[in-house]
Design a protein around this motif. Structure first.
Motif, short mmCIF file in Angstrom:
data_model
loop_
_atom_site.label_atom_id
_atom_site.label_comp_id
_atom_site.label_asym_id
_atom_site.label_seq_id
_atom_site.Cartn_x
_atom_site.Cartn_y
_atom_site.Cartn_z
N GLY A 198 13.52 -8.99 -14.68
CA GLY A 198 12.35 -9.07 -13.81
C GLY A 198 12.61 -9.78 -12.50
O GLY A 198 12.15 -9.34 -11.44
N ALA A 199 13.37 -10.87 -12.55
CA ALA A 199 13.65 -11.62 -11.32
C ALA A 199 14.54 -10.79 -10.41
O ALA A 199 14.34 -10.75 -9.19
N SER A 227 -5.82 -19.47 -2.89
CA SER A 227 -5.75 -18.11 -3.43
C SER A 227 -6.67 -17.20 -2.63
O SER A 227 -7.23 -17.61 -1.61
N GLU A 238 -0.21 -19.81 -2.25
CA GLU A 238 0.19 -19.98 -3.65
C GLU A 238 -0.91 -20.76 -4.37
O GLU A 238 -1.32 -21.82 -3.93
N ASP A 286 6.50 -8.59 -10.45
CA ASP A 286 5.78 -8.42 -11.72
C ASP A 286 4.38 -7.84 -11.53
O ASP A 286 3.83 -7.20 -12.43
N TYR A 314 11.65 -21.80 -17.16
CA TYR A 314 12.52 -21.23 -18.20
C TYR A 314 13.83 -20.74 -17.60
O TYR A 314 13.96 -20.56 -16.39
N GLY A 335 14.60 -8.67 -19.43
CA GLY A 335 15.45 -9.68 -18.79
C GLY A 335 15.91 -9.37 -17.38
O GLY A 335 16.85 -9.96 -16.91
N THR A 393 -4.05 -11.29 -9.18
CA THR A 393 -5.42 -11.23 -8.68
C THR A 393 -5.57 -10.12 -7.64
O THR A 393 -6.59 -9.43 -7.58
N ALA A 451 9.30 -12.88 -6.03
CA ALA A 451 9.01 -11.71 -5.19
C ALA A 451 8.38 -12.14 -3.86
O ALA A 451 8.74 -11.62 -2.80
N ARG A 490 14.39 -20.56 -13.61
CA ARG A 490 13.60 -19.76 -12.68
C ARG A 490 13.23 -20.59 -11.45
O ARG A 490 13.27 -20.11 -10.32
N ASP A 536 18.67 -15.06 -16.83
CA ASP A 536 19.99 -14.51 -16.51
C ASP A 536 19.79 -13.62 -15.30
O ASP A 536 19.04 -12.65 -15.35
C1 LIG Z 1 10.60 -16.55 -20.84
C2 LIG Z 1 11.02 -15.62 -19.76
C3 LIG Z 1 12.37 -15.30 -19.60
C4 LIG Z 1 12.76 -14.42 -18.57
N1 LIG Z 1 14.08 -14.14 -18.44
C5 LIG Z 1 14.50 -13.38 -17.40
C6 LIG Z 1 15.89 -13.13 -17.21
O1 LIG Z 1 16.73 -13.54 -18.01
N2 LIG Z 1 16.26 -12.42 -16.11
C7 LIG Z 1 15.34 -11.95 -15.20
O2 LIG Z 1 15.74 -11.33 -14.18
N3 LIG Z 1 14.02 -12.13 -15.39
C8 LIG Z 1 13.58 -12.84 -16.46
N4 LIG Z 1 12.25 -13.06 -16.65
C9 LIG Z 1 11.26 -12.40 -15.77
C10 LIG Z 1 11.11 -13.08 -14.44
O3 LIG Z 1 10.87 -14.47 -14.55
C11 LIG Z 1 9.93 -12.45 -13.70
O4 LIG Z 1 10.07 -11.05 -13.74
C12 LIG Z 1 9.91 -12.90 -12.23
O5 LIG Z 1 9.66 -14.28 -12.18
C13 LIG Z 1 8.85 -12.12 -11.47
O6 LIG Z 1 8.71 -12.65 -10.18
P1 LIG Z 1 7.31 -12.55 -9.42
O7 LIG Z 1 7.52 -13.30 -8.15
O8 LIG Z 1 6.88 -11.15 -9.38
O9 LIG Z 1 6.28 -13.30 -10.34
P2 LIG Z 1 6.21 -14.86 -10.70
O10 LIG Z 1 7.58 -15.43 -10.76
O11 LIG Z 1 5.35 -14.94 -11.90
O12 LIG Z 1 5.46 -15.50 -9.45
C14 LIG Z 1 4.12 -15.23 -9.17
C15 LIG Z 1 3.58 -16.38 -8.33
O13 LIG Z 1 2.26 -16.06 -7.90
C16 LIG Z 1 1.44 -17.19 -8.10
N5 LIG Z 1 0.06 -16.72 -8.26
C17 LIG Z 1 -0.49 -16.13 -9.34
N6 LIG Z 1 -1.77 -15.80 -9.09
C18 LIG Z 1 -2.03 -16.18 -7.82
C19 LIG Z 1 -3.16 -16.10 -7.00
N7 LIG Z 1 -4.31 -15.54 -7.43
N8 LIG Z 1 -3.10 -16.59 -5.74
C20 LIG Z 1 -1.95 -17.16 -5.28
N9 LIG Z 1 -0.82 -17.26 -6.02
C21 LIG Z 1 -0.86 -16.77 -7.29
C22 LIG Z 1 1.99 -17.87 -9.33
O14 LIG Z 1 1.60 -19.22 -9.42
C23 LIG Z 1 3.49 -17.70 -9.09
O15 LIG Z 1 4.02 -18.74 -8.30
C24 LIG Z 1 11.80 -13.88 -17.70
C25 LIG Z 1 10.45 -14.20 -17.87
C26 LIG Z 1 10.06 -15.05 -18.88
C27 LIG Z 1 8.61 -15.38 -19.05
#
Ligand SMILES: Cc1cc2nc3c(=O)[nH]c(=O)nc-3n(C[C@H](O)[C@H](O)[C@H](O)COP(=O)(O)OP(=O)(O)OC[C@H]3O[C@@H](n4cnc5c(N)ncnc54)[C@H](O)[C@@H]3O)c2cc1C
Length: 392
Positions: A295-296, A128, A37, A283, A47, A293, A159, A18, A108, A50
């Motif tokens: 979330g990405a 952070s 980050e 997220d 991991y 599945g 956070t 995101a 991912r 899809d």
């Molecule tokens: C096992 C598993 C399988 C999945 N399978 C799928 C799938 O098949 N298809 C799909 O679309 N989605 C899937 N997902 C979900 C998907 O991975 C997440 O929804 C997606 O990564 C969310 O993106 P995000 O950027 O919001 O969060 P994240 O990818 O979690 O990124 C958050 C980032 O913020 C950083 N961060 C955290 N706290 C702080 C802070 N205080 N200060 C600075 N940086 C910070 C973290 O280190 C990280 O780099 C799966 C998830 C899991 C766990």
């Protein structure tokens, strides 16, 4: 809420899917972006996901599909096996192609890396946020700065959410399971398992793996836990839970890395995704969980919709962003809760029914049923693509 002027400053907290996607769109909309980050460096691997649905279309608009296709793992089926590795059920090739139509299976870390390679701003790793007072932010290194926009893209344990909106317990819905995932190299096991997702399911426990590419493998473990709290020693907890499972469990347990991805499985449900100059994406505000599945895909979509609305008119942009995204997120969350019974059935009888459905997946009626069960319909969230099909 930010007002349009010459060049505005945005802080993005979190360089995951995101955060990087939000940076990508904000840069192209003329913003001056800072990405922080918490991790000390970029995290590759992780991991398997899809990747499909509206996020796939957003990736197309960003021009990233060719790079994503190059990292695709050629997964061709889903097979349920017993504790001796014998096939209990397998989704037919026709059904897999119908269900997986357009799906890109990849790590991912690879998805994040492809977006990162096209983001102009470099990420400030190991940093952070400690406090946020609307646009005024203090960082973990003691520095402070003022921004026109603060984007919390820091994942399910955000956070930014905690600092601005309140304690996680108010917004996090625990789905009763813990999960672990990791990738590793093992050419022999990789050749034996092949490019098909193979899984062994016992009541409330599931372990699965597949070849990714070049002798590498990805593994996923999932089990029910009445305690939401993550154990102090995740590797020991996994050995305890899966040590007796049979099939390749002992091989997988012998290579679990100490820094394995391990977490509770949760969704995030909040009444409002924004306050003042602060807005959440991915997220942090709408985790749907691995059961859903998507979330990405939704993280990428949310980033695009947010910047699209900010660019159209800063007044009311956060409200319009939330109004477009939240129904899709809630729909997917609801679907994810229903999918628990498919992914981690709670009894031998339910496992048998699931495996029977896999065996009958060659029949059009069952195929359509499976497709309907694994694909929430959230495509309506995007506006039609411009004739050029990409951002300016
Ligand atoms: C096992 C598993 C399988 C999945 N399978 C799928 C799938 O098949 N298809 C799909 O679309 N989605 C899937 N997902 C979900 C998907 O991975 C997440 O929804 C997606 O990564 C969310 O993106 P995000 O950027 O919001 O969060 P994240 O990818 O979690 O990124 C958050 C980032 O913020 C950083 N961060 C955290 N706290 C702080 C802070 N205080 N200060 C600075 N940086 C910070 C973290 O280190 C990280 O780099 C799966 C998830 C899991 C766990």
């Amino acid at each position: 809420m930010p007002k349009a002027n010459d060049q505005q400053r945005a802080l993005i907290v979190g360089a995951g899917i995101a955060g990087l996607a939000t940076a990508w769109w904000l840069e192209r909309a003329g913003w001056d972006v800072l990405i922080v980050e918490r991790a000390p460096s970029f995290r590759a691997g992780g991991y398997m996901i899809d990747f499909f649905g509206p996020g796939h279309e957003v990736a197309r608009r960003m021009g990233l599909l060719p790079a994503l296709e190059r990292r695709r793992a050629p997964i061709s089926s889903v097979t349920s096996v017993d504790e001796r590795g014998r096939r209990r059920g397998e989704i037919s090739t026709e059904a897999y192609e119908a269900v997986a139509d357009g799906v890109i299976s990849l790590l991912r870390g690879d998805l994040a890396d492809v977006i990162r390679a096209d983001v102009r701003t470099s990420v400030r790793y190991g940093l952070s946020v400690c406090s946020i007072d609307d646009g005024r932010v203090t960082f973990s290194d003691g520095s402070a700065a003022v921004f026109d926009l603060v984007v919390g893209a820091d994942g399910v344990h955000s956070t930014v959410r905690e600092l601005v909106f309140g304690p996680s317990a108010e917004f996090v819905r625990y789905l009763g399971h813990h999960t672990a995932a990791f990738s590793f190299r093992d050419p022999e096991l990789s050749a034996r398992i092949g490019y098909r997702y193979q899984m062994l399911t016992a009541p409330h426990r599931m372990i699965g793996c597949y070849a990714v590419r070049d002798g590498s493998m990805a593994a996923l473990m999932l089990y029910r836990s009445s305690s939401q709290a993550v154990p102090a020693d995740p590797v020991a907890a996994l050995r305890d839970r899966f040590g007796d499972l049979g099939w390749v469990a002992s091989e997988l347990l012998s290579v679990v890395p100490q820094d394995v991805y391990y977490d509770e499985v949760s969704q995030v449900d909040m009444p409002s995704w924004h306050r003042g100059k602060v807005v959440l994406v991915g997220d942090a505000c709408g985790a749907v969980s691995l059961f859903a599945g998507h979330g990405a895909s939704l993280a990428l979509t949310g980033a695009h919709v947010l910047v699209e609305e900010l660019t159209a008119d800063p007044d009311g942009a956060f409200e319009r962003y939330q109004a477009r995204m939240k129904p899709a997120v809630e729909h997917t969350q609801e679907f994810g809760r229903r999918f628990i019974g498919w992914m981690a059935p709670g009894s031998r009888w339910r496992i048998s029914v699931r495996d029977l459905a896999l065996r009958l997946s060659g029949l059009p009626v069952v195929r359509n049923l499976i497709r309907g069960s694994v694909m929430p319909d959230v495509d309506g969230v995007l506006t039609p693509a411009t004739p050029a099909g990409t951002a300016a």
